[in-house]
Design an enzyme around this catalytic site. Sequence first.
Site, PDB file in Angstrom:
ATOM      1  N   GLU A 157       0.833  -1.202   0.000  1.00 45.77           N
ATOM      2  CA  GLU A 157       0.000   0.000   0.000  1.00 45.77           C
ATOM      3  C   GLU A 157       0.868   1.253   0.000  1.00 45.77           C
ATOM      4  O   GLU A 157       1.857   1.352   0.726  1.00 45.77           O
ATOM      5  CB  GLU A 157      -0.875  -0.043   1.261  1.00 45.77           C
ATOM      6  N   LYS A 162      -8.947   2.518  -1.927  1.00 42.91           N
ATOM      7  CA  LYS A 162      -9.320   1.856  -0.683  1.00 42.91           C
ATOM      8  C   LYS A 162     -10.790   2.141  -0.371  1.00 42.91           C
ATOM      9  O   LYS A 162     -11.234   3.290  -0.424  1.00 42.91           O
ATOM     10  CB  LYS A 162      -8.419   2.394   0.428  1.00 42.91           C
ATOM     11  N   CYS A 208      -5.612  -3.082   2.508  1.00 43.14           N
ATOM     12  CA  CYS A 208      -5.479  -3.043   3.971  1.00 43.14           C
ATOM     13  C   CYS A 208      -6.801  -3.113   4.735  1.00 43.14           C
ATOM     14  O   CYS A 208      -7.312  -4.191   4.997  1.00 43.14           O
ATOM     15  CB  CYS A 208      -4.682  -1.814   4.390  1.00 43.14           C
ATOM     16  N   SER A 211       0.381  -1.959   7.243  1.00 41.65           N
ATOM     17  CA  SER A 211      -0.214  -2.147   8.562  1.00 41.65           C
ATOM     18  C   SER A 211       0.868  -2.009   9.630  1.00 41.65           C
ATOM     19  O   SER A 211       1.775  -2.836   9.707  1.00 41.65           O
ATOM     20  CB  SER A 211      -0.852  -3.538   8.641  1.00 41.65           C
ATOM     21  N   LEU A 213      25.004   8.449  28.916  1.00 40.58           N
ATOM     22  CA  LEU A 213      25.114   7.172  29.620  1.00 40.58           C
ATOM     23  C   LEU A 213      25.238   7.427  31.124  1.00 40.58           C
ATOM     24  O   LEU A 213      26.249   7.951  31.589  1.00 40.58           O
ATOM     25  CB  LEU A 213      26.326   6.391  29.114  1.00 40.58           C
ATOM     26  N   GLY A 220      22.607   3.541  34.177  1.00 40.02           N
ATOM     27  CA  GLY A 220      21.326   2.924  34.489  1.00 40.02           C
ATOM     28  C   GLY A 220      20.790   2.072  33.354  1.00 40.02           C
ATOM     29  O   GLY A 220      21.348   2.029  32.257  1.00 40.02           O
ATOM     30  N   ASP A 233      17.918   2.266  31.551  1.00 38.20           N
ATOM     31  CA  ASP A 233      17.284   2.888  30.387  1.00 38.20           C
ATOM     32  C   ASP A 233      18.314   3.294  29.336  1.00 38.20           C
ATOM     33  O   ASP A 233      18.184   2.951  28.158  1.00 38.20           O
ATOM     34  CB  ASP A 233      16.456   4.103  30.806  1.00 38.20           C
ATOM     35  N   SER A 234      19.324   4.053  29.745  1.00 38.79           N
ATOM     36  CA  SER A 234      20.333   4.486  28.775  1.00 38.79           C
ATOM     37  C   SER A 234      21.135   3.297  28.255  1.00 38.79           C
ATOM     38  O   SER A 234      21.582   3.306  27.107  1.00 38.79           O
ATOM     39  CB  SER A 234      21.253   5.536  29.387  1.00 38.79           C
ATOM     40  N   LYS A 265       4.066  17.749  29.620  1.00 40.70           N
ATOM     41  CA  LYS A 265       5.425  17.235  29.419  1.00 40.70           C
ATOM     42  C   LYS A 265       5.472  16.295  28.216  1.00 40.70           C
ATOM     43  O   LYS A 265       6.398  16.348  27.399  1.00 40.70           O
ATOM     44  CB  LYS A 265       5.915  16.496  30.664  1.00 40.70           C
TER      45      LYS A 265
END
Length: 596
Positions: free
Chosen positions: A44, A126, A162, A189, A344, A347, A349-350, A565
Amino acid sequence: MPRLRLALNQIDSTVGDLAGNAEAVVRWTRHSAGQGAHLVAFPEMMLTGYPVEDLALRSSFVAASRAALVSLATRLADEGLGGLPVVVGHLDRSATARPKYGQPAGAPQNAVAVLHGGEVVLSLAKHHLPNYGVFDEFRYFVPGDTMPVLRVRGVDVALAVCEDLWQDGGRVPAARSARAGLLLSVNASPYERDKDDTRLELVRKRAQEAGCTTAYLAMAGGQDELVFDGDSIVVDRDGAVLARAPQFTEECVVLDLDLPAAGADAPTGVVDDGLRIDRVVLSEEPVHGGGPASSDGPAPSDEPLLSGGHAERLDDDEEVYAALVAGLRAYVTKNGFRSVLVGLSGGIDSALVAAIACDAVGARHVHGVSMPSRYSSEHSRSDAAELARRTGLHFRTVAIEAMFDAYMGALGLTGLAEENLQSRLRGTLLMALSNQEGHLVLAPGNKSELAVGYSTLYGDSVGGYGPIKDVYKTSVFRLAEWRNRAAAARGQTPPIPENSITKPPSAELRPGQVDTDSLPDYPVLDAILDLYVDRDRGADEIVAAGYDRELVTRTLRMVDTAEYKRRQYPPGTKISAKGFGRDRRLPVTNRWRETG
């Protein structure tokens, strides 16, 4: 029974790159022709990329797409590929829709064309337009009203796009009414967790409803927050899987399908749901499979039968990790960045973001910087350095204590303002290095932190992309553990230091700080967030599910007051059914509270 050799090109495209996308169509068509294909298909909106968003409302872009399609048809013929029917998605406009209030100006359409003999021989739009989750197709397109049927090598092939498969009615029952031998659906998709299982069951169900073999061609690659995971599927009329493509990779799936011959009395006119059959005959002469020669066609093909294969499925954690890698790689490469920069901290996450980045673009293109303050523990510094050693990324240390002292001397900050100053100094430092050296800064925030506002604006939230923006903290740990196991199983060094996984999470902005000073334990927090954010459950429903009312009230208030935020956070790879941004859209100014 006629045999049709179908080539499904599960490939990537880039939004707006009409020339590059057309080049990819030519290249993969040439490959398909080399495999002896009778019919070639692309995803698509292949020619324009997907989703084009408000580009669909620019008449200049629609005109460019239409011109590129005609040029592509001519080029295929000029290169000796004109005798091969090619199905390709593009952006078109309706020639019949009349302007009216509430309809997108110019009547653009999410369309598919069949190219053959240097011409556009069939075009469709579509029919079902999705308008939920990440989709806004009522905003951009007008629907199609035809049931396109293409006759190739004596087989009638019905075409769909789709959402035509995802919604009941429309082209699926119309394919049965048209007595098609094959239903071919082209798709873009987007990936989300567990969608592969849902998709398989959908295709099986639709094949049984259409009463014919069904091919579901998907897109691979990524576009901004979205990842396209491939996983193209072909099933027979009873739902048995005939072929399944790999996930998160470009692939040309070629397979031979023994299909019923098109009838001389095939229906015409209007069929189900008011759709009109648009039938185009390209070739009546069938290619037969094994067995004796037929009186109405050539001798059976003596070429080996192509099955298309059944690619091995990824397990759940590997699938999510692959999506995160694919999303970041697409964003970096398609936007022309040469390298990425990660702060860095030592932790989890980083560390996970750095591992994803190394897998996405190569460690030589990943730069890490440790920015310790007076509150940074020795293990945080050493864990950051150990990560760099394990992965091979570029690493440097820039202490922020002198900068911090200068600000404190000038401003005399205390409490939260003092804590956040450290984060903002790090953000400023990262963006300065980005400007100076040309790196894309990666924001390391996870979905749990974004949900409750546990991040500092213009501090740890700075960056151009957030690779784990849609990953809850509990999943961050699980993915880090999976990545290390996968490395060990291959005889490689696990990229993430064990200490980064096992130590209590902490922002380290004050002495002895840990995340649980401000937040519930992550398993409990994430369970509540899943109910509230992903499933839209109310406070009473969450309490009824077994969670303490006071904890639920506090958590939901944090989520509700952090919307401002989240609006300022960079884009990031979507892996859930409801990510922040495209999926979940709430007003910033909002006095409604679930908790009263």
